[in-house]
Design an enzyme around this catalytic site. Structure first.
Site, short mmCIF file in Angstrom:
data_model
loop_
_atom_site.label_atom_id
_atom_site.label_comp_id
_atom_site.label_asym_id
_atom_site.label_seq_id
_atom_site.Cartn_x
_atom_site.Cartn_y
_atom_site.Cartn_z
N GLU A 68 4.38 -0.22 0.80
CA GLU A 68 4.81 -0.36 -0.62
C GLU A 68 4.56 -1.80 -1.22
O GLU A 68 4.89 -1.90 -2.21
CB GLU A 68 6.04 0.29 -1.25
CG GLU A 68 6.08 1.57 -0.92
CD GLU A 68 7.24 2.36 -1.42
OE1 GLU A 68 8.20 1.83 -2.20
OE2 GLU A 68 7.56 3.72 -1.01
N GLU B 214 0.50 -1.18 -0.02
CA GLU B 214 0.01 -0.05 0.02
C GLU B 214 1.00 1.41 -0.09
O GLU B 214 2.24 1.33 0.25
CB GLU B 214 -0.84 0.11 1.38
CG GLU B 214 -0.39 -0.43 2.49
CD GLU B 214 1.01 0.17 2.82
OE1 GLU B 214 0.71 1.47 3.00
OE2 GLU B 214 1.87 -0.45 3.51
#
Lengths: 383, 383
Positions: free
Chosen positions: B337, B174
């Protein structure tokens, strides 16, 4: 397939120090320190390679195989024949190191430095047998002076082949029934820890064999390393209670570091051999003919083995050098063969990628955070 | 490049259970249990794929990006604009996830599920914006019922693309300024832990912002999850104090597991979203239209984040399912990420390689050890 160009300067720029490398990492598009130990690995590799664009191209694990005279004492769950049988398994590609290395795009080079079996027919093995197994350390030193030198040279030659082949990271593994016994004895000799805490279960011995193993290590230490004899020279300790593959690992580690190749320790046995190499560096005169890279600057520890003495060996490595001896992986492995080293290689590849390829806040046009401007920002404690 | 054939049976044989898979691993040429957790991963993947020759072919990390209304409260070290700026960085390949994934041969798919920036011009991003940022949970629920459903569906669609593309392992990452605040609130809501222990420093906030962040989470919890309202439905908890990318991760995890794809949790935020998914599985009626693979059977935890609440989230995952929620890596990372997920993928590849490609004692003609015949042999304790 790693497509990055191999970057292994023969004359590293000495202008890349820790501070410069850390500054480069801190400019990347991520909160300060947010990649944790991956950043530390990146910094170390940048300094080792003397460039802010370090790379890990070809990687290799060397597996040094040898038998041990001390296995006559009955210290393993497996018969001595297994060393040769496993060398055949390596030759056919069926062992753990073969398949883990293949999965991770790591070369494997298997070297017979002292297996007590006729392996001449194997075509994927390097034949550099010094003698068919070390001598029984309960009766005599494990090696003569010449045998130690020959085994050490087998390791040196392996590192030189790695240089020739453009290898940028070299894992150091081993195979040898009885070698957790030798490694425990060598660890005790190097650190002064008693066999009570350096001896573990190795391949998984039962309680009576475990007790026997301890007694054997104590006997070997009493014979060769008595407190009154004050033998502290690491070469002599290796010669008396080490082994042919342990000596080869030691030689390979010292030579690889001199050429700026990252050295990846594997588990218990590999780490003890490398601890011995770190001690050898401090012997007066040992720097003759060597370059300026200390082994500690090239050294990474692949994993924390489940074998009992590994933690002690790691602590001793940290104490010997002030280097960070925290392993990269903790997966309760205790196989050897360089399997942990092969498994950890992708972490080096990722580390150089962040140093070399990530955008900076400036180049990407990303707004810096309130803490991105100060280097003393509190880092998050582990939760 | 992994050359092993992709092996993703659409109708897994249900005859491969844990015991059969464990027996297969125990026959391999290594001391019993000597590959530690790698063996556990191999067993889980064999059961998941319904075969003793499991494989990890294509791997992917999805990065779901979204903004958070709660970032208006001043809970991050970075301005909200950074979410969009980082999406541009992903688009150009300059972020940590891009370079770590490339180093490890992992695909990256970046999806705008709710970024508060006009990203239409970016060609390497999937544009599935539900709305430009969730609502401020201090004022109203973070999402309406329809918005939650839409965000969830974005995740489901991502998993379905992974199926179509033959992906065998899917990491879930994310990007979103403010999302450690939302994740902390959701973790508190799901577990009952106070904000005092679920809130961490995220990107690295200073002490006043850290205090503010806790106050904000407490306020949101008081507004939506007061003890008297007895809201326990995980969908409703996600709607009130979650976020668009958290909902997408939840949808992706549940859908991927149904298709026998290994699901790799990343760090704090990803794990909290997956904890919510595990709770959703237990909601009566949730199994409608679903297959038989529970998420826990497909689930791996990439790394132990340095972000404070991650340990609590992992414990809650273990408690929710009885699954082994020990992460594969512990490298003090806290970036998100999907960077940890990308870094852990090689471990899955190595695990299937030992199950699929290693020789057995019988096939290699290696002598079994004294302990290789008994399954109850004492395993070496960590040293």
């Amino acid at each position: 397939m790693t497509t990055a160009p191999l970057n292994m300067p023969s004359t590293p720029s000495l202008t890349i120090d820790q501070a410069i490398a850390r500054q480069a990492i801190d400019s990347k598009t991520k909160p300060l320190g947010a990649l944790g130990r991956l950043e530390d690995v990146a910094v170390q590799l940048a300094v080792l390679q003397g460039t802010l664009t370090p790379s890990i191209g070809r990687t290799r694990v060397c597996v040094f195989g040898a038998d041990h005279g001390v296995s006559d004492e009955g210290v393993s769950a497996y018969p001595r024949a297994v060393t040769g049988e496993m060398m055949r398994n390596f030759d056919r590609g069926g062992a753990a190191i073969n398949v883990i290395a293949a999965a991770n795009h790591v070369d494997v080079e298997v070297i017979d430095v002292g297996v007590d079996a006729d392996l001449k027919a194997l075509t994927h093995i390097r034949h550099q047998k010094v003698r068919p197994g070390s001598r029984n350390m309960c009766i005599e030193p494990a090696m003569t002076v010449d045998e130690l030198a020959a085994a050490f040279a087998v390791g040196t030659a392996a590192a030189q082949r790695a240089v020739t082949d453009g290898v940028s990271a070299l894992g150091l593994g081993e195979m040898g029934i009885g070698n957790t016994t030798a490694a425990a004895a060598l660890l005790s000799a190097l650190t002064g820890h008693s066999a009570e805490i350096t001896v573990g279960r190795g391949t998984g011995v039962d309680d009576p064999t475990f007790a026997k193993k301890r007694t054997v290590v104590e006997a070997a230490l009493n014979r060769h390393i008595s407190k009154t004899s004050a033998v502290t020279n690491p070469y002599e300790l290796m010669r008396c209670v080490g082994g042919l593959e342990l000596a080869a690992i030691t030689g390979a580690a010292l030579e690889a570091a001199q050429h700026g190749i990252a050295v990846m320790a594997d588990g218990f046995i590999s780490t003890v051999a490398i601890l011995c190499a770190l001690r050898m560096e401090t012997v007066p005169g040992s720097e003759e003919g060597r370059g300026h890279t200390p082994l500690s600057g090239a050294l990474f520890f692949a994993h924390r083995s489940a074998e009992r003495g590994h933690g002690l060996a790691l602590e001793a490595c940290a104490a010997a050098t002030g280097c960070d001896a925290r392993p990269l992986l903790t997966l309760d492995m205790r196989l050897g063969e360089g399997s942990g080293a092969a498994l950890a290689m992708p972490i080096l590849r990722a580390a150089v990628a962040i140093m070399r390829d990530m955008a900076t806040f400036a180049s990407a046009g990303v707004s810096a955070g309130a803490q991105a401007e100060v280097h003393t920002a509190p880092r998050t404690e582990p939760g």
